[in-house]
Design an enzyme around this catalytic site. Structure first.
Site, PDB file in Angstrom:
ATOM      1  N   ARG A  36       6.007   2.686  -0.035  1.00  0.00           N
ATOM      2  CA  ARG A  36       5.063   2.514  -1.127  1.00  0.00           C
ATOM      3  C   ARG A  36       5.945   1.868  -1.792  1.00  0.00           C
ATOM      4  NH1 ARG A  36       0.719   5.747  -0.262  1.00  0.00           N
ATOM      5  NH2 ARG A  36       0.427   5.940   1.654  1.00  0.00           N
ATOM      6  N   ARG A  40       0.646   2.797  -7.273  1.00  0.00           N
ATOM      7  CA  ARG A  40       0.395   2.407  -8.513  1.00  0.00           C
ATOM      8  C   ARG A  40       0.814   3.175  -9.630  1.00  0.00           C
ATOM      9  NH1 ARG A  40      -4.092   7.121  -6.189  1.00  0.00           N
ATOM     10  NH2 ARG A  40      -2.400   7.127  -4.943  1.00  0.00           N
ATOM     11  N   ARG A  49      -5.401  -4.017  -9.410  1.00  0.00           N
ATOM     12  CA  ARG A  49      -5.866  -3.297  -8.036  1.00  0.00           C
ATOM     13  C   ARG A  49      -7.672  -3.004  -9.115  1.00  0.00           C
ATOM     14  NH1 ARG A  49      -9.099   0.255  -6.784  1.00  0.00           N
ATOM     15  NH2 ARG A  49      -8.494   2.372  -5.023  1.00  0.00           N
ATOM     16  N   ASP A  85      -3.066  -1.929   3.944  1.00  0.00           N
ATOM     17  CA  ASP A  85      -3.080  -0.023   4.860  1.00  0.00           C
ATOM     18  C   ASP A  85      -3.018   0.085   6.023  1.00  0.00           C
ATOM     19  OD1 ASP A  85      -2.814   2.807   3.283  1.00  0.00           O
ATOM     20  OD2 ASP A  85      -4.722   2.907   5.166  1.00  0.00           O
ATOM     21  N   TYR A 160      -6.848  10.656  11.668  1.00  0.00           N
ATOM     22  CA  TYR A 160      -7.760  10.069  10.858  1.00  0.00           C
ATOM     23  C   TYR A 160      -8.578  10.151  11.654  1.00  0.00           C
ATOM     24  CZ  TYR A 160      -4.644   9.465   7.145  1.00  0.00           C
ATOM     25  OH  TYR A 160      -3.691   9.913   6.047  1.00  0.00           O
TER      26      TYR A 160
HETATM   27  O1  CP3 Z   1       4.515   0.519   1.680  1.00  0.00           O
HETATM   28  C1  CP3 Z   1       4.067  -0.599   0.640  1.00  0.00           C
HETATM   29  O2  CP3 Z   1       4.615  -0.866  -0.375  1.00  0.00           O
HETATM   30  C2  CP3 Z   1       2.682  -0.878   1.277  1.00  0.00           C
HETATM   31  C3  CP3 Z   1       2.229  -1.420   1.596  1.00  0.00           C
HETATM   32  C4  CP3 Z   1       1.186   0.413   2.059  1.00  0.00           C
HETATM   33  C5  CP3 Z   1       0.396   1.240   1.556  1.00  0.00           C
HETATM   34  N1  CP3 Z   1      -0.079   2.282   2.081  1.00  0.00           N
HETATM   35  C6  CP3 Z   1      -0.631   0.810   0.366  1.00  0.00           C
HETATM   36  C7  CP3 Z   1      -1.723   2.325  -0.251  1.00  0.00           C
HETATM   37  C8  CP3 Z   1       1.497   1.213   3.405  1.00  0.00           C
HETATM   38  C9  CP3 Z   1       2.661   1.010   4.123  1.00  0.00           C
HETATM   39  C10 CP3 Z   1       0.677   2.059   3.735  1.00  0.00           C
HETATM   40  C11 CP3 Z   1       0.273   2.870   5.176  1.00  0.00           C
HETATM   41  C12 CP3 Z   1       0.340   4.281   4.688  1.00  0.00           C
HETATM   42  N2  CP3 Z   1      -1.260   4.928   4.330  1.00  0.00           N
HETATM   43  C13 CP3 Z   1       0.506   4.601   5.697  1.00  0.00           C
HETATM   44  C14 CP3 Z   1       1.761   5.568   5.967  1.00  0.00           C
HETATM   45  C15 CP3 Z   1       2.619   5.703   5.099  1.00  0.00           C
HETATM   46  C16 CP3 Z   1       2.682   6.481   4.838  1.00  0.00           C
HETATM   47  O3  CP3 Z   1       2.662   7.053   3.340  1.00  0.00           O
HETATM   48  O4  CP3 Z   1       2.996   7.724   5.487  1.00  0.00           O
HETATM   49  C17 CP3 Z   1      -0.837   6.161   5.301  1.00  0.00           C
HETATM   50  C18 CP3 Z   1      -0.766   7.197   6.034  1.00  0.00           C
HETATM   51  C19 CP3 Z   1      -1.548   6.161   4.318  1.00  0.00           C
HETATM   52  C20 CP3 Z   1      -3.535   6.199   4.323  1.00  0.00           C
HETATM   53  C21 CP3 Z   1      -2.926   6.058   2.884  1.00  0.00           C
HETATM   54  N3  CP3 Z   1      -3.587   5.364   2.266  1.00  0.00           N
HETATM   55  C22 CP3 Z   1      -3.420   6.929   1.967  1.00  0.00           C
HETATM   56  C23 CP3 Z   1      -2.755   9.186   2.429  1.00  0.00           C
HETATM   57  C24 CP3 Z   1      -3.066   6.897   0.483  1.00  0.00           C
HETATM   58  C25 CP3 Z   1      -3.279   7.911  -0.669  1.00  0.00           C
HETATM   59  C26 CP3 Z   1      -4.303   7.924  -0.999  1.00  0.00           C
HETATM   60  C27 CP3 Z   1      -4.187   8.354  -2.401  1.00  0.00           C
HETATM   61  O5  CP3 Z   1      -4.732   7.756  -3.399  1.00  0.00           O
HETATM   62  O6  CP3 Z   1      -3.099   8.715  -2.593  1.00  0.00           O
HETATM   63  C28 CP3 Z   1      -4.228   5.270   1.174  1.00  0.00           C
HETATM   64  C29 CP3 Z   1      -3.964   4.519   0.174  1.00  0.00           C
HETATM   65  C30 CP3 Z   1      -3.292   3.621  -0.158  1.00  0.00           C
HETATM   66  N4  CP3 Z   1      -1.914   2.680   0.553  1.00  0.00           N
HETATM   67  C31 CP3 Z   1      -2.435   3.152  -1.965  1.00  0.00           C
HETATM   68  C32 CP3 Z   1      -1.413   2.017  -1.614  1.00  0.00           C
HETATM   69  C33 CP3 Z   1      -1.330   1.644  -2.709  1.00  0.00           C
HETATM   70  C34 CP3 Z   1      -3.253   4.080  -3.100  1.00  0.00           C
HETATM   71  C35 CP3 Z   1      -4.090   3.176  -3.046  1.00  0.00           C
HETATM   72  C36 CP3 Z   1      -4.773   2.878  -4.625  1.00  0.00           C
HETATM   73  O7  CP3 Z   1      -5.756   3.838  -4.705  1.00  0.00           O
HETATM   74  O8  CP3 Z   1      -4.522   1.958  -5.651  1.00  0.00           O
END
Ligand code: CP3
Length: 354
Positions: A36, A40, A49, A85, A160
């Site tokens: 990540r 954010r 975003r 994602d 999920y």
């Molecule tokens: O690592 C990176 O910089 C690459 C981007 C990346 C994202 N998601 C961007 C993202 C990667 C590798 C993921 C994978 C992902 N997504 C996983 C596996 C990694 C982990 O954290 O275990 C999982 C479980 C997800 C599912 C998911 N998508 C979650 C739990 C969330 C967060 C929700 C929140 O708002 O807290 C997301 C959304 C997400 N994916 C964001 C980002 C940057 C937040 C997006 C935003 O609101 O701008």
């Protein structure tokens, strides 16, 4: 033509510390990137975003390229990870879902039985998810460091789909797999096929390594993993082995699962922040490389404390080749950007020439 640029990029990256560490070779310093790392906590990310929903942003190759490059330009990590994602393949399956800020993925109609599983559509990543390949092609033209592609592991993807939203104990998934084992294995086979297709497409488009995120697998007992996941995970890693790129296998809450994860496959095993790094590496047999495992919460402390935690991680490894410095899970929203810069520079500088 296609193989020309690939040969050229391989040559350009032959001495990339990240790829050397994946192969357990000595490198000029300990490579560092952060899960990540684009997200954010960055003001520039929040600016981009603001114009899109998360799902729209992921489908926009030019913006994906900008966002993926942000942390590399700002902080100089040793590898980039494609901004996307794990839920993106759901778009190809015709699943109605959204990524809700502060919550995570939410599925409109969670899967309940074999009939629901049978309605999932097979698809071709190259066609339905072509925007991912386009972003990878744009990125590899600009990037001077390796690019990591990724996907969710079949269990985490199934979690999920069955829970419908993030869960603490994944009891619906556990109920499903014990109560309907045939439907479960059909679902896992289907998700394994999709994941192989999706990750091979990313390698064809140009990524230099792959990470498989089994983020929620820590909800399971090792025996459950062995019976209900291992055959599918082994098939996944065997199929990906033919791509020739390093494979990173990551999960959280996995202290009791590490040897099974190793059996499933992966050149590099990701260790979360709860798990002692050295003990884990010893238990894994040291034939694989390891990635981790700085506690992401420590990035909220002052730089003296950050330095102590980085020293703790590096000391556990003792300078042995085959370590990729990373957090034990993703960068948390609200993390000070200066602290990310401090950590990356500290690791690169203190390990240089060591
Ligand atoms: O690592 C990176 O910089 C690459 C981007 C990346 C994202 N998601 C961007 C993202 C990667 C590798 C993921 C994978 C992902 N997504 C996983 C596996 C990694 C982990 O954290 O275990 C999982 C479980 C997800 C599912 C998911 N998508 C979650 C739990 C969330 C967060 C929700 C929140 O708002 O807290 C997301 C959304 C997400 N994916 C964001 C980002 C940057 C937040 C997006 C935003 O609101 O701008």
């Amino acid at each position: 033509m296609k193989s020309d640029w690939r040969v050229e990029r391989r040559a350009q990256l032959a001495h990339a510390p990240f790829l050397q560490a994946c192969r357990k070779e000595k490198s000029s310093h300990t490579p560092v990137w952060l899960m990540r790392q684009a997200g954010r906590y960055q003001a520039k990310y929040r600016e981009i975003r603001a114009k899109y929903s998360m799902l729209e942003l992921c489908q926009h190759p030019e913006e994906v390229t900008r966002v993926t490059l942000l942390p590399i330009e700002q902080f100089g990590m040793d590898a980039a990870i494609l901004f996307s994602d794990i839920t993106i393949p759901y778009l190809g399956m015709n699943i109605d879902f959204d990524i809700v800020p502060g919550v995570g993925p939410v599925i409109e109609s969670p899967l309940k039985d074999e009939a629901d599983v049978g309605r999932l559509e097979k698809f071709c990543s190259k066609e339905q998810l072509s925007f991912v390949g386009e972003a990878i092609q744009l990125l590899t033209r600009e990037l001077k460091v390796p690019l990591i592609g990724f996907a969710g592991a079949p269990f985490t993807m199934a979690a999920y789909l069955i829970e419908g939203k993030p869960s603490k104990d994944f009891k619906n998934v556990r109920k499903f797999l014990f109560q309907q084992p045939d439907a479960w294995h059909t679902l896992m086979s289907y998700l394994t096929d999709i994941t192989i297709d999706y990750l091979k497409m990313q390698v064809d488009a140009g990524v230099d390594a792959l990470q498989v995120f089994d983020s929620w697998v820590g909800a399971l007992h090792p025996r459950t993993y062995e019976e209900y996941l291992l055959p599918h995970m082994s098939r996944l890693f065997t199929a990906l082995g033919s791509t020739g790129v390093p494979l990173i296998h990551f999960g959280t809450g996995t202290a009791s699962l590490l040897s099974l994860m190793r059996r499933a496959g992966g050149d590099v095993i990701g260790i979360d922040w709860r798990t002692p790094l050295r003990e884990s590496w010893d238990a894994l047999g040291r034939e694989c490389a390891v990635q981790g495992n700085f506690d992401p919460a420590v990035l909220f402390a002052d730089t003296t404390r950050i330095q102590q935690e980085a020293d703790r991680v590096l000391k556990e490894i003792g300078g042995e080749p085959g370590h990729i410095f990373n957090l034990g899970h993703g960068v948390l929203p609200g993390t000070p950007e200066d602290h990310v810069r401090f950590l990356v520079e500290y690791v690169q500088e203190t390990t240089a020439g060591a």
